[in-house]
Design an enzyme around this catalytic site. Sequence first.
Site, PDB file in Angstrom:
ATOM      1  N   HIS A  70       0.749  -1.353  -0.050  1.00  0.00           N
ATOM      2  CA  HIS A  70       0.035   0.105   0.003  1.00  0.00           C
ATOM      3  C   HIS A  70       0.858   1.214  -0.020  1.00  0.00           C
ATOM      4  O   HIS A  70       1.134   1.755   0.881  1.00  0.00           O
ATOM      5  CB  HIS A  70      -0.867   0.055   1.189  1.00  0.00           C
ATOM      6  CG  HIS A  70      -2.074   0.752   1.103  1.00  0.00           C
ATOM      7  ND1 HIS A  70      -3.268   0.403   1.482  1.00  0.00           N
ATOM      8  CD2 HIS A  70      -2.137   2.130   0.668  1.00  0.00           C
ATOM      9  CE1 HIS A  70      -4.219   1.780   1.272  1.00  0.00           C
ATOM     10  NE2 HIS A  70      -3.420   2.553   0.831  1.00  0.00           N
ATOM     11  N   HIS A  72       1.402   5.240  -2.015  1.00  0.00           N
ATOM     12  CA  HIS A  72       0.972   6.201  -2.755  1.00  0.00           C
ATOM     13  C   HIS A  72       1.894   7.016  -3.200  1.00  0.00           C
ATOM     14  O   HIS A  72       2.881   7.667  -2.601  1.00  0.00           O
ATOM     15  CB  HIS A  72       0.197   7.206  -2.089  1.00  0.00           C
ATOM     16  CG  HIS A  72      -1.058   6.714  -1.678  1.00  0.00           C
ATOM     17  ND1 HIS A  72      -2.427   6.718  -2.489  1.00  0.00           N
ATOM     18  CD2 HIS A  72      -1.424   6.056  -0.546  1.00  0.00           C
ATOM     19  CE1 HIS A  72      -3.431   5.922  -1.696  1.00  0.00           C
ATOM     20  NE2 HIS A  72      -2.918   5.742  -0.605  1.00  0.00           N
ATOM     21  N   LEU A  73       2.586   6.660  -4.679  1.00  0.00           N
ATOM     22  CA  LEU A  73       3.795   7.241  -5.364  1.00  0.00           C
ATOM     23  C   LEU A  73       3.566   8.581  -5.733  1.00  0.00           C
ATOM     24  O   LEU A  73       4.430   9.520  -6.040  1.00  0.00           O
ATOM     25  CB  LEU A  73       4.424   6.403  -6.250  1.00  0.00           C
ATOM     26  CG  LEU A  73       5.014   4.958  -5.889  1.00  0.00           C
ATOM     27  CD1 LEU A  73       5.593   4.401  -7.239  1.00  0.00           C
ATOM     28  CD2 LEU A  73       6.311   5.340  -4.980  1.00  0.00           C
ATOM     29  N   ARG A  74       2.180   9.175  -5.896  1.00  0.00           N
ATOM     30  CA  ARG A  74       1.918  10.430  -6.447  1.00  0.00           C
ATOM     31  C   ARG A  74       2.255  10.964  -7.821  1.00  0.00           C
ATOM     32  O   ARG A  74       2.328  11.972  -7.858  1.00  0.00           O
ATOM     33  CB  ARG A  74       2.529  11.415  -5.467  1.00  0.00           C
ATOM     34  CG  ARG A  74       2.062  11.315  -4.032  1.00  0.00           C
ATOM     35  CD  ARG A  74       0.698  11.296  -3.667  1.00  0.00           C
ATOM     36  NE  ARG A  74       0.471  11.398  -2.268  1.00  0.00           N
ATOM     37  CZ  ARG A  74      -0.744  11.115  -1.675  1.00  0.00           C
ATOM     38  NH1 ARG A  74      -1.460  10.512  -2.137  1.00  0.00           N
ATOM     39  NH2 ARG A  74      -1.057  11.236  -0.294  1.00  0.00           N
ATOM     40  N   ASP A 162      -8.865   3.270  -3.590  1.00  0.00           N
ATOM     41  CA  ASP A 162      -7.997   3.698  -2.415  1.00  0.00           C
ATOM     42  C   ASP A 162      -8.159   5.254  -2.405  1.00  0.00           C
ATOM     43  O   ASP A 162      -7.715   6.054  -3.040  1.00  0.00           O
ATOM     44  CB  ASP A 162      -6.678   3.191  -2.131  1.00  0.00           C
ATOM     45  CG  ASP A 162      -6.362   3.428  -0.688  1.00  0.00           C
ATOM     46  OD1 ASP A 162      -7.058   3.180   0.120  1.00  0.00           O
ATOM     47  OD2 ASP A 162      -5.408   4.153  -0.382  1.00  0.00           O
ATOM     48  N   HIS A 189     -10.913   0.349   0.556  1.00  0.00           N
ATOM     49  CA  HIS A 189     -10.558   1.504   1.486  1.00  0.00           C
ATOM     50  C   HIS A 189     -12.096   1.431   2.130  1.00  0.00           C
ATOM     51  O   HIS A 189     -12.782   1.937   1.668  1.00  0.00           O
ATOM     52  CB  HIS A 189     -10.225   2.597   0.815  1.00  0.00           C
ATOM     53  CG  HIS A 189     -10.471   3.819   1.494  1.00  0.00           C
ATOM     54  ND1 HIS A 189      -9.172   4.711   2.036  1.00  0.00           N
ATOM     55  CD2 HIS A 189     -11.500   4.499   1.867  1.00  0.00           C
ATOM     56  CE1 HIS A 189      -9.597   5.519   2.414  1.00  0.00           C
ATOM     57  NE2 HIS A 189     -11.064   5.683   2.740  1.00  0.00           N
ATOM     58  N   HIS A 225      -5.889  -1.109   5.432  1.00  0.00           N
ATOM     59  CA  HIS A 225      -5.652  -0.325   6.747  1.00  0.00           C
ATOM     60  C   HIS A 225      -6.667  -0.436   7.667  1.00  0.00           C
ATOM     61  O   HIS A 225      -7.544   0.412   7.833  1.00  0.00           O
ATOM     62  CB  HIS A 225      -5.435   1.158   6.334  1.00  0.00           C
ATOM     63  CG  HIS A 225      -6.192   1.808   5.335  1.00  0.00           C
ATOM     64  ND1 HIS A 225      -7.587   1.659   5.195  1.00  0.00           N
ATOM     65  CD2 HIS A 225      -5.792   2.382   4.287  1.00  0.00           C
ATOM     66  CE1 HIS A 225      -8.005   2.662   4.450  1.00  0.00           C
ATOM     67  NE2 HIS A 225      -7.250   2.813   3.466  1.00  0.00           N
ATOM     68  N   ASP A 298       0.851   2.224   3.851  1.00  0.00           N
ATOM     69  CA  ASP A 298      -0.019   3.396   3.402  1.00  0.00           C
ATOM     70  C   ASP A 298       0.887   4.619   3.301  1.00  0.00           C
ATOM     71  O   ASP A 298       0.224   5.680   3.568  1.00  0.00           O
ATOM     72  CB  ASP A 298      -1.224   3.487   4.258  1.00  0.00           C
ATOM     73  CG  ASP A 298      -2.484   4.230   3.722  1.00  0.00           C
ATOM     74  OD1 ASP A 298      -2.212   4.760   2.547  1.00  0.00           O
ATOM     75  OD2 ASP A 298      -3.223   4.677   4.489  1.00  0.00           O
ATOM     76  N   HIS A 302       2.975  14.212   1.695  1.00  0.00           N
ATOM     77  CA  HIS A 302       2.222  15.476   1.565  1.00  0.00           C
ATOM     78  C   HIS A 302       3.290  16.631   1.752  1.00  0.00           C
ATOM     79  O   HIS A 302       4.220  16.232   2.526  1.00  0.00           O
ATOM     80  CB  HIS A 302       1.017  15.647   2.704  1.00  0.00           C
ATOM     81  CG  HIS A 302      -0.044  14.727   2.268  1.00  0.00           C
ATOM     82  ND1 HIS A 302      -0.892  15.096   1.106  1.00  0.00           N
ATOM     83  CD2 HIS A 302      -0.586  13.919   3.008  1.00  0.00           C
ATOM     84  CE1 HIS A 302      -1.750  14.323   1.047  1.00  0.00           C
ATOM     85  NE2 HIS A 302      -1.591  13.285   2.204  1.00  0.00           N
TER      86      HIS A 302
HETATM   87 ZN   LIG Z   1      -6.969   4.251   1.898  1.00  0.00          ZN
END
Ligand SMILES: [Zn+2]
Length: 421
Positions: A70, A72-74, A162, A189, A225, A298, A302
């Site tokens: 899980h 997030h590579l953005r 997600d 999610h 999660h 996860d 940011h």
């Molecule tokens: Zn999520």
Amino acid sequence: MEQKALWIVGAEAVDPEKGLRFPADLYVGEGKILGIFSGGLRSAASEIGPEAERLDGQGLILSPGLVDAHVHLRDPGQTHQETIETGTRAAIAGGVTSLLCMANTTPVLDNPSVLRQVIERARREGSCRTYPVAAVTERLEGRRLAPLELLAEAGAVAFSDDGKAVGDLVLMKEALQRAKALGKRIISHCEDSTQPARSRSAEWKMVERDLDLALQTGGLLHLAHLSLRESVRLVRQAKREGAPVSAEVCPHHLVLTQEDEGRYGTLAKMYPPLRSPEDREALREALSDGTVDVIASDHAPHAAQEKISSFLDAPNGIIGLETLFSLSFSALVESNVLSLPELLGKLSFHPARIFGLPAGRLEVGGPADLVLWNLRVRRKVEKFFSKSSNSPFLGWELPGAVDTVGVGGRIVFRGGRFLGH
Ligand SMILES: [Zn+2]
């Protein structure tokens, strides 16, 4: 460039599939593990010829690289927060050699061409193996299903909206059926938008609905999660009834509780939110009895200015790739919830098994994605390879450090630094 064969000698190996730890020397070549020698055969390794490189593993733990289910590579779209390049470097620095990246980029990973671009770029720019998760619905809007078959063909390892749940029951049911025909999992999610925001019922009601759908359809479901004792209780029951479900928790829910929101402010804002000490205990128990299969970070980068706002307005999520192992080790192994091989199972073998990845196993012929861990040291969390640093764990002293990481038999990271090719 011709790659030299490699002997890793004197380490204590962990086989997370069999749950074993034993002294072993490993012989690596052609990107694969070519031999695992324990006991008497170790002397063979002392006569290493010039054709092979020797890596001293004395005092270190040798395991398969972690598999983070899980992340997030953005990238594409929010590259001021993270990129494929920086995110996969953060992964390697955390001992993660394979990761699943989520579909909520800009554009969304809801069509084969965007998906192929990410796979292609990850191959060129990435440091670890990167497996994209495609969207369940177009633009994550929850109105029409994305072309799941074409996405699978283009290389999606699973499907997820997600960041949001698929609220429409009929759509979710069809998604589970179509994904099942492809042998792929839907990652859910669990957040029911008809319930009060961030409430307990918002999570467990969606867990309950999705487990029902998985039982009805036989569809492969992975619950991301989980944070509540109600949720793990529902999963435990559904598994008893034979639901094809797997479940995941994150280190922050194993370490922090809602009281920490006062201490860390927006750096403790995530979805699902931090919960009570009883929930934290229930998650640990659910890992121990096998209800929960996977620990994933996860990882949600940011930029600093985005987290400087009121708690209400701040975006959800914290980075986690570089603290995944140490936090889990401290919450579970140091407090005798899991053994080290069991922990490494939740962090490598099980996610690889669940998503069908060639990883997480210590076996002859398997890819030589390996980590040497130094578990005798504690390390202060000071800086990150991630492009973002939104972590409440800055300044914490955590057990265990990544000593060396190899991907496909090539050493890429050693003593806190990346090696050139
Ligand atoms: Zn999520």
